[in-house]
Scaffold this motif. Structure first.
Motif, PDB file in Angstrom:
ATOM      1  N   PHE A  39     -39.734   5.394  45.080  1.00 44.15           N
ATOM      2  CA  PHE A  39     -39.319   5.880  44.320  1.00 44.15           C
ATOM      3  C   PHE A  39     -37.863   4.721  44.745  1.00 44.15           C
ATOM      4  O   PHE A  39     -37.289   5.214  45.829  1.00 44.15           O
ATOM      5  N   THR A  40     -36.955   4.845  43.208  1.00 46.83           N
ATOM      6  CA  THR A  40     -36.099   3.617  44.019  1.00 46.83           C
ATOM      7  C   THR A  40     -34.568   4.417  43.548  1.00 46.83           C
ATOM      8  O   THR A  40     -34.541   5.947  42.710  1.00 46.83           O
ATOM      9  N   ASN A  41     -33.898   3.876  43.553  1.00 48.07           N
ATOM     10  CA  ASN A  41     -32.455   4.502  42.689  1.00 48.07           C
ATOM     11  C   ASN A  41     -32.882   4.571  41.458  1.00 48.07           C
ATOM     12  O   ASN A  41     -31.853   5.156  41.077  1.00 48.07           O
ATOM     13  N   ALA A  42     -32.532   3.193  41.001  1.00 41.44           N
ATOM     14  CA  ALA A  42     -32.894   3.246  39.932  1.00 41.44           C
ATOM     15  C   ALA A  42     -34.213   4.745  38.828  1.00 41.44           C
ATOM     16  O   ALA A  42     -33.361   4.881  37.987  1.00 41.44           O
ATOM     17  N   ASP A  43     -34.504   4.603  39.650  1.00 42.88           N
ATOM     18  CA  ASP A  43     -35.983   6.144  39.394  1.00 42.88           C
ATOM     19  C   ASP A  43     -35.226   7.044  39.358  1.00 42.88           C
ATOM     20  O   ASP A  43     -34.829   8.232  39.109  1.00 42.88           O
ATOM     21  N   SER A  48     -32.807  11.757  36.589  1.00 43.27           N
ATOM     22  CA  SER A  48     -31.300  13.029  37.203  1.00 43.27           C
ATOM     23  C   SER A  48     -30.702  12.855  35.414  1.00 43.27           C
ATOM     24  O   SER A  48     -30.695  14.031  34.613  1.00 43.27           O
ATOM     25  N   LYS A  49     -30.436  11.304  34.803  1.00 43.05           N
ATOM     26  CA  LYS A  49     -29.941  11.822  32.940  1.00 43.05           C
ATOM     27  C   LYS A  49     -30.280  12.370  32.070  1.00 43.05           C
ATOM     28  O   LYS A  49     -30.313  12.725  31.121  1.00 43.05           O
ATOM     29  N   GLU A  50     -31.849  11.572  32.562  1.00 44.32           N
ATOM     30  CA  GLU A  50     -33.076  12.615  30.852  1.00 44.32           C
ATOM     31  C   GLU A  50     -32.879  13.875  31.366  1.00 44.32           C
ATOM     32  O   GLU A  50     -32.515  14.441  30.150  1.00 44.32           O
ATOM     33  N   ALA A 101     -24.423  18.282  40.683  1.00 42.62           N
ATOM     34  CA  ALA A 101     -24.251  17.123  40.262  1.00 42.62           C
ATOM     35  C   ALA A 101     -25.367  16.468  40.372  1.00 42.62           C
ATOM     36  O   ALA A 101     -26.605  16.976  41.061  1.00 42.62           O
ATOM     37  N   CYS A 102     -25.272  15.273  40.126  1.00 38.15           N
ATOM     38  CA  CYS A 102     -27.339  14.465  39.656  1.00 38.15           C
ATOM     39  C   CYS A 102     -26.926  13.081  40.203  1.00 38.15           C
ATOM     40  O   CYS A 102     -25.479  12.122  40.087  1.00 38.15           O
ATOM     41  N   ASP A 140     -32.883  11.876  47.008  1.00 41.51           N
ATOM     42  CA  ASP A 140     -33.733  12.725  47.900  1.00 41.51           C
ATOM     43  C   ASP A 140     -34.261  14.185  46.928  1.00 41.51           C
ATOM     44  O   ASP A 140     -35.372  14.597  47.411  1.00 41.51           O
ATOM     45  N   ALA A 141     -33.801  14.899  46.559  1.00 41.63           N
ATOM     46  CA  ALA A 141     -33.696  16.310  46.286  1.00 41.63           C
ATOM     47  C   ALA A 141     -34.457  16.133  44.667  1.00 41.63           C
ATOM     48  O   ALA A 141     -35.467  16.690  44.544  1.00 41.63           O
TER      49      ALA A 141
END
Length: 269
Positions: A39-43, A48-50, A101-102, A140-141
């Motif tokens: 699970f990456t930052n990009a993931d 989050s955006k979706e 915030a996301c 993390d969340a």
């Protein structure tokens, strides 16, 4: 709908949600899972955006000329690029008292929170939310929430690719974001970030103190009319307020605000 923590989401979210905020029906995740190690930052940003896009489409968002939007823009227009983060802000016109915030930099503030917070207090609350993003608590969340949802389908949990979520699953992820909680350490670090954000930008750090004092009042049974208990899974708000007071005194920035009370009318500035 379940009660949630934002962190503010502030305070990743600071308070609670009630049935007015539309998070959709909670359904079993049918998508494939992803291991914690992949699970990456990009993931986190993608999910989050979706999820936030879904929430924006399914909840009343204040328009560009709405007084709530105008007020928020006056406060945070210069903080859209903050500490290496690209942030975007919107107001949800709902009865819930919250902010979150996301990982993608989305910050959402609820109109009912703005109704009871002064500008200094809002700066402190959203500074806390930015802290959660900067410290990657939001990553993390959402990782935890996604893995939990994926575990419901054990047969597909070996995939190393984050699944494309359908509308129902996006509703589930939106709920998971709002239902996420942070550790006491993460909350403390976000409090510190908020204080430093206020101090560095020349804002009144006492606003962080009075914000927590108001949250403490909201948590008291006799003060809950029209409000639900805030910070129900957070460290004690009164203790957090005192910690801020001690630091402000040490920094020579303390100014006694007097008795802190909940406003009886909406705060417009």
């Amino acid at each position: 709908m379940k009660k949630t923590i934002f962190s503010l989401v502030l305070l990743g979210t600071i308070g609670f949600m009630n049935a007015q905020l539309n998070l959709g029906n909670i359904t079993k995740a049918a998508g494939k899972g992803v291991s914690a190690l992949t699970f990456t930052n990009a993931d986190a940003v993608k999910l989050s955006k979706e999820s936030v896009d879904w929430m924006d489409k399914n909840n009343p968002v204040a328009g560009p000329k709405d007084p709530y939007t105008v007020r928020l823009n006056k406060l945070f227009a210069k903080h859209k690029s903050q500490d290496g983060l690209n942030l975007n802000y919107k107001v949800y016109k709902v009865k819930d008292i919250n902010a979150f915030a996301c990982a993608d930099g989305s910050v959402r503030v609820f109109s009912s929170l703005m109704d009871i917070m002064t500008n200094d207090e809002l700066l402190a609350v959203i500074g806390h939310e930015i802290g959660h993003v900067k410290n990657e608590d939001t990553k993390d969340a959402i990782k935890s929430a996604y893995l939990k949802a994926a575990a419901l389908d054990a047969a597909s949990a070996s995939s190393k690719t984050v699944a494309t979520l359908n509308d129902s699953q996006l509703g589930q992820m939106a709920n998971a974001i709002m239902d996420a909680s942070h550790s006491k350490k993460q909350e403390s670090e976000a409090d510190t970030y908020s204080y430093d954000f206020m101090k560095a930008n020349g804002y009144n750090v006492v606003g962080a103190y009075t914000a927590f004092k108001k949250l403490a009042l909201l948590s008291e049974g006799s003060q809950q009319s029209g409000f639900q208990k805030m910070f129900n899974s957070h460290p004690d708000s009164a203790k957090r307020a005192e910690a801020i007071k001690k630091r402000a005194e040490k920094d020579g920035l303390w100014k006694d605000p007097g008795t802190v009370t909940l406003p009886t009318a909406k705060l417009t500035k």
